[in-house]
Design a protein around this motif. Structure first.
Motif, PDB file in Angstrom:
ATOM      1  N   HIS A   1       0.917  -1.099   0.012  1.00 22.09           N
ATOM      2  CA  HIS A   1       0.062   0.109  -0.059  1.00 22.09           C
ATOM      3  C   HIS A   1       0.826   1.271   0.094  1.00 22.09           C
ATOM      4  CE1 HIS A   1      -3.456  -2.349   0.466  1.00 22.09           C
ATOM      5  NE2 HIS A   1      -3.389  -2.857   1.624  1.00 22.09           N
ATOM      6  N   ASP A   2       2.215   1.041   0.527  1.00 21.07           N
ATOM      7  CA  ASP A   2       2.841   2.281   0.517  1.00 21.07           C
ATOM      8  C   ASP A   2       3.736   2.482  -0.753  1.00 21.07           C
ATOM      9  OD1 ASP A   2       2.100   2.449   3.166  1.00 21.07           O
ATOM     10  OD2 ASP A   2       4.006   1.198   3.827  1.00 21.07           O
ATOM     11  N   GLY A   3       4.409   3.649  -1.100  1.00 14.50           N
ATOM     12  CA  GLY A   3       5.045   3.856  -2.178  1.00 14.50           C
ATOM     13  C   GLY A   3       6.516   3.395  -1.977  1.00 14.50           C
ATOM     14  N   PHE A   4       7.255   2.937  -2.850  1.00 12.32           N
ATOM     15  CA  PHE A   4       8.649   2.282  -2.989  1.00 12.32           C
ATOM     16  C   PHE A   4       9.395   2.874  -3.905  1.00 12.32           C
ATOM     17  CE2 PHE A   4      11.577  -1.123  -3.705  1.00 12.32           C
ATOM     18  CZ  PHE A   4      12.192  -1.636  -2.606  1.00 12.32           C
ATOM     19  N   LEU A   5      10.542   3.592  -3.275  1.00 14.16           N
ATOM     20  CA  LEU A   5      11.459   4.237  -4.152  1.00 14.16           C
ATOM     21  C   LEU A   5      12.878   3.815  -3.688  1.00 14.16           C
ATOM     22  CD1 LEU A   5      11.081   6.359  -6.575  1.00 14.16           C
ATOM     23  CD2 LEU A   5      11.606   8.093  -4.856  1.00 14.16           C
ATOM     24  N   ILE A   6      13.674   3.471  -4.597  1.00  5.65           N
ATOM     25  CA  ILE A   6      15.368   3.274  -4.198  1.00  5.65           C
ATOM     26  C   ILE A   6      16.038   4.075  -5.361  1.00  5.65           C
ATOM     27  CG2 ILE A   6      17.057   1.592  -4.481  1.00  5.65           C
ATOM     28  CD1 ILE A   6      14.896  -0.654  -4.012  1.00  5.65           C
ATOM     29  N   LEU A   7      17.177   4.504  -4.491  1.00  7.88           N
ATOM     30  CA  LEU A   7      17.983   5.641  -5.294  1.00  7.88           C
ATOM     31  C   LEU A   7      19.570   4.979  -5.197  1.00  7.88           C
ATOM     32  CD1 LEU A   7      16.932   8.998  -3.723  1.00  7.88           C
ATOM     33  CD2 LEU A   7      15.951   7.843  -5.644  1.00  7.88           C
TER      34      LEU A   7
END
Length: 597
Positions: A245-251
């Motif tokens: 349900h959460d947003g997921f971002l990898i840098l």
């Protein structure tokens, strides 16, 4: 048809029947992956059993009869294999009816080529019987389509192996064991078929590929029993992070996006077809300085941000986790976006309700103060004066001096009671208003005439510049009270000889009314607090007193009639009080005039 079984055919027949039994057993399990594997085992069984019959035949027509059935298993096997692998690694979204039809296109054509080979010889250029061994064997020469199908066969086997290796490279131990059993099972028939193509064959003609596929089936079945192969099917990466349900971002180490899930695109109002790979965090969140600073300083923690998209404001709590190799070398950061908009809005609403409750309590306290002091005091004064007069304690001269002061007290008290009664009525009726079509000029002149005696005491001139054709749709008693309070307020702060002007201008389905005076004006700090719940009162130019509730009631009444109220003033240059009311349409004017005719 005479069948004489030999060692090769017996092994194939027994193994094929066992594989058929395994396929039926597996098919009883639920799930698309199990069903595809069951179909795979069924095709292996068909190939093995029919090839066993081919090896047991004595004549060429009988061998060609069974080879037609063999190709049902041979041709469909690689297509079923790749579909099974796609399901196993959790990429079902790659498949649809069109893709599946394209995957099975070459196998279907191949079956047709084999069944009609005698007409075109594209699959086998030459077929015959080799009798130089212990039992007759089919001798064939490969045609162009046979080679095309062989390339297709190898490509799909290799693609399935590549997908397994890529998906399970960093998988848990149990998945690596599963991976090993499936990869080994795929490699064995590939190698045996390659030996066949290179001419390395028992008795020059026997194809060991079906034997190899039987080993493949047994190896995967072993994985089924030992490693619970289809009870522990790994879910694809996309399934895991896209189901969050959460947003997921990898840098990466340069703060560029290298991975994300679909929720991030939704949060940022990007279309599902767009990509943000390679975009820097600073480009995505240009105005979120706290987030950018936290990531740049490699600080682990939580940051709250606000994003406005499509006229909607959203709030997010972002968990920032920096990634390090060997605890020292920074390699990137993971950002988890939790949508807290609903929680934030609830908190804001709770805060607003708390402030409204506090304002109401202040207003209640103020009203009680007015009732206990501002109303009681004039009546006490009047009562005392009347008692003293009745007892002969006041002379006529003293009474004549006292009467104007008492009259002013009664007048102020009457105004206070009018305001309190009108406001109390609206509170008891809730948000209901008795709106009707009103001629603004008639309404304004009525209230001006009512307040004319007070204006004459200061020699104040009234000017009304409202066109007779202007009508509003509002509650009559409320609007009368608004005019009365604002005009009375203008009188209170005007000097001798000043002018009070009232005018109205239609604007965008509303009428903007202005009551302007040339009196003392207001300081900025006074102007900013005019319509707040923190009531206050300032003495007029003749020391007139008030309660501070008049403007607050005006604001309440204007808003109940769907209007707005505001003021503009400069010290010693007069004040202008504005408010808006809905403009009455011509239809409502005609209807209302008929009703009151």
């Amino acid at each position: 048809m005479e069948l004489i079984f030999n060692g090769y055919s017996i092994v194939l027949l027994i193994s094929g029947l066992f594989t058929l039994f395994i396929a039926r057993l597996i098919f009883k399990k639920l799930g698309s992956v199990v069903r595809w594997f069951s179909l795979l085992m069924l095709l292996i069984a068909i190939w093995a059993i029919t090839y066993s019959f081919e090896l047991s035949c004595r004549t060429l027509p009988d061998m060609l009869f069974w080879i037609n059935f063999e190709y049902i298993g041979i041709a469909l096997l690689p297509a079923t294999w790749i579909i099974f692998i796609i399901h196993f690694i959790g990429k079902e979204n790659w498949l649809n009816k069109t893709i599946i039809a394209l995957i099975y296109l070459i196998p279907i054509i191949t079956i047709g080529m084999v069944w009609t080979n005698s007409l075109h010889h594209l699959h086998y250029t030459l077929v015959g019987i080799d009798t130089m061994h212990d039992f007759p064997l089919l001798s064939i020469e490969f045609g162009i389509w046979y080679r095309i199908f062989t390339v297709y066969f190898y490509i799909l086997l290799a693609l399935g192996g590549y997908l397994l290796i890529r998906t399970f490279k960093q998988a848990d131990t149990i998945y690596k064991k599963q991976n090993s059993s499936i990869l080994l099972g795929a490699l064995i028939p590939w190698m045996f078929n390659l030996f066949y193509m290179l001419g390395i064959r028992p008795l020059e003609h026997i194809d060991l590929t079906p034997f190899a596929f039987i080993i493949t089936g047994l190896l995967i079945s072993l994985g089924l029993m030992q490693y619970r192969l289809f009870d522990l099917i790994p879910i694809g990466r996309e399934k895991v992070i896209n189901s969050m349900h959460d947003g997921f971002l990898i840098l990466d180490h340069q703060d560029r996006v290298i991975d994300y899930n679909k929720n991030i695109l939704h949060f940022l109002s990007h279309s599902a077809s767009s990509t943000i790979i390679g975009i820097t965090l600073a480009e995505l969140f240009k105005t979120q300085n706290q987030l950018l600073e936290t990531v740049q300083k490699r600080i682990n923690g939580n940051v709250e941000i606000q994003i406005r998209t499509n006229s909607r404001t959203s709030y997010f709590d972002i968990a920032v986790t920096s990634l390090f190799k060997k605890n020292t070398i920074y390699s990137g950061v993971v950002l988890i976006f939790r949508d807290i908009t609903e929680l934030k809005n609830d908190a804001i609403q709770l805060k607003n309700q708390s402030e409204q409750l506090s304002d109401l309590n202040q207003l209640k306290d103020r009203i009680f103060t007015i009732i206990s002091h501002d109303l009681r005091t004039p009546f006490n004064q009047l009562h005392t004066a009347l008692n003293m007069t009745l007892k002969g304690m006041l002379s006529k001269q003293e009474l004549s001096v006292l009467l104007p002061e008492l009259a002013e007290c009664v007048k102020q008290t009457s105004g206070i009671l009018d305001n309190l009664l009108s406001w109390s009525k609206t509170q008891m009726n809730g948000e209901l208003t008795e709106a009707r079509t009103l001629n603004l000029l008639v309404l304004a002149k009525t209230e001006m005439e009512l307040l004319l005696p007070g204006a004459k005491e200061k020699n104040i001139a009234f000017k009304c510049k409202i066109e007779p054709s202007i009508y509003v749709f509002a509650d009559k008693e409320m609007i009368k009270l608004i005019f009365r309070n604002l005009i009375n307020n203008a009188i209170k702060f005007s000097n001798q000889g000043d002018t009070i002007t009232i005018y109205a201008t239609p604007k965008d389905n509303f009428v903007e009314i202005c009551i302007e005076d040339s009196g003392t004006g207001m300081r900025p700090e006074t102007l900013s607090n005019l319509f707040s719940a923190k009531t206050f009162s300032t003495p007029g130019t003749h020391n007139e007193q008030g309660t501070g509730l008049g403007l607050l009631f005006c604001k309440d009444f204007v808003e109940k009639n769907n209007g707005k109220i505001w003021a503009d003033s400069s010290r010693l240059q007069g004040s202008r009080f504005y408010f808006t009311l809905p403009e009455a349409s011509m239809l409502s004017i005609k209807h209302d005039s008929q009703v009151h005719a």
